[in-house]
Design a protein around this motif. Sequence first.
Motif, PDB file in Angstrom:
ATOM      1  N   TRP A  45       0.834  -1.203   0.000  1.00 31.96           N
ATOM      2  CA  TRP A  45       0.000   0.000   0.000  1.00 31.96           C
ATOM      3  C   TRP A  45       0.868   1.251   0.000  1.00 31.96           C
ATOM      4  N   ALA A  46       1.938   1.232   0.775  1.00 31.74           N
ATOM      5  CA  ALA A  46       2.844   2.381   0.795  1.00 31.74           C
ATOM      6  C   ALA A  46       3.462   2.604  -0.579  1.00 31.74           C
ATOM      7  N   ARG A  47       3.799   1.522  -1.272  1.00 26.49           N
ATOM      8  CA  ARG A  47       4.368   1.647  -2.618  1.00 26.49           C
ATOM      9  C   ARG A  47       3.325   2.175  -3.599  1.00 26.49           C
ATOM     10  N   LEU A  48       2.096   1.659  -3.498  1.00 26.42           N
ATOM     11  CA  LEU A  48       1.028   2.093  -4.395  1.00 26.42           C
ATOM     12  C   LEU A  48       0.770   3.588  -4.270  1.00 26.42           C
ATOM     13  N   ALA A  92      -1.848   6.475   3.733  1.00 28.93           N
ATOM     14  CA  ALA A  92      -0.496   7.020   3.662  1.00 28.93           C
ATOM     15  C   ALA A  92      -0.461   8.542   3.648  1.00 28.93           C
ATOM     16  N   GLY A  93      -1.611   9.188   3.795  1.00 29.70           N
ATOM     17  CA  GLY A  93      -1.622  10.620   4.073  1.00 29.70           C
ATOM     18  C   GLY A  93      -1.676  11.568   2.911  1.00 29.70           C
ATOM     19  N   PRO A 113      -1.451   1.221  12.315  1.00 29.70           N
ATOM     20  CA  PRO A 113      -0.321   2.002  12.831  1.00 29.70           C
ATOM     21  C   PRO A 113       0.827   2.101  11.832  1.00 29.70           C
ATOM     22  N   SER A 114       1.040   1.049  11.016  1.00 34.11           N
ATOM     23  CA  SER A 114       2.122   1.086  10.035  1.00 34.11           C
ATOM     24  C   SER A 114       1.894   2.170   8.998  1.00 34.11           C
ATOM     25  N   LEU A 115       0.667   2.294   8.503  1.00 34.35           N
ATOM     26  CA  LEU A 115       0.380   3.331   7.515  1.00 34.35           C
ATOM     27  C   LEU A 115       0.399   4.723   8.134  1.00 34.35           C
ATOM     28  N   ILE A 116       0.014   4.826   9.395  1.00 31.54           N
ATOM     29  CA  ILE A 116       0.119   6.117  10.086  1.00 31.54           C
ATOM     30  C   ILE A 116       1.575   6.571  10.113  1.00 31.54           C
TER      31      ILE A 116
END
Length: 249
Positions: A45-48, A92-93, A113-116
């Motif tokens: 998700w962070a990469r996307l 991811a903000g 929490p990881s995505l935060i």
Amino acid sequence: MGALPSIHAPEGDAPDPGRTAVGGSYEATRMRVERYFDRTASEVWARLTSDAPVSRIRATVRAGRDRMRGAILSRLPEELSGARILDAGCGAGQMTAELARRGARVVAVDVSPSLIEVARRRLPPELADRVGFHAGDMLSHEWGRFDHVVAMDSLIYYGAPETGAALAALAARTDGRIVFTAAPRTPLLMAMWGAGRLFPKADRSPAMVPQTRARLARALKAAGCARPLAEIERVHSGFYISTCLEVAP
């Protein structure tokens, strides 16, 4: 998003996964979403949501999400100085950063929490004093009252009664607009739902629940909220299909 979200499709007026009001069933779904995004899909998700290269399929999802973010933001004033806004399911903000650039004070909440942490790292330093990041339940009363609420792809895992109850709970603490997305009930999504049933349960991501505006409007009214529900825009980009809706003041 690891695999594309699987789809649960309620038929007619048959019971939804979220037939009960916000409560135990909502909590069970929220916990499944938290486990998936925090333990399984946070890196993908962070990469996307970055500018890193992705597969052709995920590129269509990225483009669709960019268009949908623009549609949601178009419903809010360009000048938001002093406004207090809940970014419910901030991921991811990306939305959070844009709201802060417009001058808003943003309460950014996500179950993961990881995505935060990803969102906190990516936020430009000059915007840090306008944003509070929180890992937790987007419906918690501890976040207080808001001028507006945005919820992009964070209510798509809940049945119509749960979604209606969630929107009613937010409306009771929101003076302005609630702009959110829902998975539309289309033939393509129904076909994807059928294909998703072929995968073992262990390999499935949390199930999206396709909705219609009329069904959500009934659920909102049943939850005690008299505000109108309007469909704003549908975005279809490859494997990303979503509808922008708004609960008006």
